[in-house]
Design a protein around this motif. Structure first.
Motif, short mmCIF file in Angstrom:
data_model
loop_
_atom_site.label_atom_id
_atom_site.label_comp_id
_atom_site.label_asym_id
_atom_site.label_seq_id
_atom_site.Cartn_x
_atom_site.Cartn_y
_atom_site.Cartn_z
N SER A 1 55.66 -62.79 -19.33
CA SER A 1 55.28 -61.85 -20.38
C SER A 1 55.00 -60.48 -19.75
N GLN A 2 53.85 -60.33 -19.14
CA GLN A 2 53.55 -59.05 -18.48
C GLN A 2 54.26 -58.92 -17.14
N PHE A 3 54.43 -60.05 -16.43
CA PHE A 3 54.92 -60.01 -15.06
C PHE A 3 56.24 -60.75 -14.87
N ASP A 4 57.01 -60.28 -13.90
CA ASP A 4 58.25 -60.92 -13.48
C ASP A 4 57.94 -62.30 -12.89
N PRO A 5 58.52 -63.38 -13.43
CA PRO A 5 58.23 -64.71 -12.89
C PRO A 5 58.53 -64.86 -11.41
N ALA A 6 59.57 -64.19 -10.93
CA ALA A 6 59.91 -64.28 -9.51
C ALA A 6 58.83 -63.63 -8.64
N VAL A 7 58.28 -62.51 -9.11
CA VAL A 7 57.21 -61.85 -8.37
C VAL A 7 55.95 -62.72 -8.39
N VAL A 8 55.66 -63.32 -9.54
CA VAL A 8 54.49 -64.21 -9.63
C VAL A 8 54.65 -65.39 -8.67
N PRO B 1 62.18 -51.22 -12.12
CA PRO B 1 62.34 -51.24 -10.65
C PRO B 1 61.47 -52.33 -10.02
N ILE B 2 62.01 -53.02 -9.03
CA ILE B 2 61.27 -54.11 -8.42
C ILE B 2 59.95 -53.62 -7.83
N GLU B 3 59.93 -52.38 -7.34
CA GLU B 3 58.67 -51.85 -6.78
C GLU B 3 57.58 -51.83 -7.84
N MET B 4 57.93 -51.43 -9.06
CA MET B 4 56.92 -51.36 -10.11
C MET B 4 56.57 -52.75 -10.63
N ARG B 5 57.50 -53.68 -10.58
CA ARG B 5 57.17 -55.05 -10.97
C ARG B 5 56.11 -55.64 -10.03
N VAL B 6 56.22 -55.30 -8.75
CA VAL B 6 55.22 -55.74 -7.78
C VAL B 6 53.88 -55.06 -8.06
N VAL B 7 53.92 -53.76 -8.32
CA VAL B 7 52.69 -53.00 -8.58
C VAL B 7 52.00 -53.51 -9.85
N HIS B 8 52.78 -53.83 -10.88
CA HIS B 8 52.19 -54.34 -12.12
C HIS B 8 51.29 -55.54 -11.83
N LEU B 9 51.78 -56.46 -11.02
CA LEU B 9 50.99 -57.65 -10.70
C LEU B 9 49.84 -57.32 -9.76
N ALA B 10 50.12 -56.51 -8.74
CA ALA B 10 49.08 -56.19 -7.75
C ALA B 10 47.88 -55.49 -8.39
N GLU B 11 48.16 -54.59 -9.33
CA GLU B 11 47.09 -53.82 -9.95
C GLU B 11 46.10 -54.72 -10.69
N VAL B 12 46.63 -55.70 -11.43
CA VAL B 12 45.76 -56.58 -12.22
C VAL B 12 45.15 -57.66 -11.33
N ALA B 13 45.94 -58.18 -10.39
CA ALA B 13 45.43 -59.24 -9.52
C ALA B 13 44.26 -58.75 -8.67
N GLU B 14 44.31 -57.50 -8.25
CA GLU B 14 43.21 -56.96 -7.43
C GLU B 14 41.90 -56.97 -8.20
N VAL B 15 41.94 -56.64 -9.48
CA VAL B 15 40.73 -56.65 -10.30
C VAL B 15 40.19 -58.07 -10.44
#
Length: 258
Positions: free
Chosen positions: A63-70, A29-43
């Motif tokens: 690899s870990q993240f959706d290129p479009a979200v990045v 889900p696109i929502e979780m693709r955003v969360v995946h990046l946000a969670e690590v980027a915040e750290v």
């Protein structure tokens, strides 16, 4: 339902190398693709600043993240980061809660604690359903032991959220197939303390927090994190500790079978 479906992909990765289903790409889900990046980027933002967060995102794109979200994240990074670390997140979240002036009913509180327990179990694929199972065992044991209705309700609620502190310990430790090092064991021993710290921030859950934080204490004082024992452990705490270890022994873990 959409939130539940998204959370099921918490540990999946864009390239399909995640857990538990190996879902990949647009299956997430696109929502979780955003969360995946946000969670690590915040750290990385807190530890190294905006440049470190952007560099991490670009390095893991595809690899870990959706290129479009990045791409969307890096293009708007200055705007996203502006003021992000100012103020207290807890207070800000409470101020925005639409129901912040209303006290939950008893059934609503039970529903909330069940959801929190389900969320905590998502930390580790092998723990799905653990908190509900422990809560059910502990409550039935309390009823059969003749505890009051209030204490039975208390031990069930504590069972639902007893492992919330798992969120503060890395998955590399929880999912390690071999023996833990001394340093890793110390991290594990912290998770009941973290459970108590989180729950004590919520007014009205003080009793739940006290029982939940004691779920790894033992009658002879050999438990953790406090090494409490004997009369310091209430009947509710003793029942929850027994239910937790019984349920855990019936579940497969990375270092042993069920």
């Amino acid at each position: 339902g959409a939130v539940r479906d998204a959370l099921a992909c918490t540990f999946e990765r864009w390239d399909g190398s995640g857990l538990p289903a190996g879902a990949r790409g647009d299956q997430l889900p696109i929502e979780m693709r955003v969360v995946h990046l946000a969670e690590v980027a915040e750290v990385h933002l807190r530890r190294g600043g905006p440049d470190a967060a952007v560099a991490m995102a670009e390095a893991r794109s595809g690899s870990q993240f959706d290129p479009a979200v990045v791409a969307a994240f890096t293009a708007a990074a200055p705007e996203i980061f502006d003021g992000l670390l100012d103020g207290d997140v807890w207070t800000a979240a409470l101020d925005q809660a639409p129901d912040r002036d209303r006290t939950l009913t008893e059934p609503e509180l039970d529903e909330l604690l069940t959801a929190i327990g389900d969320f905590a179990d998502l930390k580790c694929p092998f723990a799905i359903g653990h908190s509900r199972g422990v809560a059910g065992l502990a409550a039935e044991a309390a009823r059969r032991a003749g505890l009051s209705e209030a204490d039975t309700r208390l031990v069930r609620r504590a069972g639902l959220v007893h492992d919330l502190g798992r969120m503060g310990v890395p998955n590399s430790i929880w999912e390690k197939p071999g023996p833990l090092s001394e340093a890793e064991r110390e991290r594990v021993r912290l998770h009941p303390y973290l459970t108590g710290r989180i729950l004590r921030r919520v007014r009205g859950l003080e009793d739940v927090a006290a029982v939940a934080a004691a779920h790894h204490e033992r009658l002879d004082g050999s438990g953790y994190p406090l090494g409490a024992g004997g009369a310091a452990l209430t009947p509710c705490a003793r029942l929850l500790a027994a239910a937790d270890v019984y349920h855990a022994l019936r579940e497969p873990r990375p270092h042993r079978p069920a």
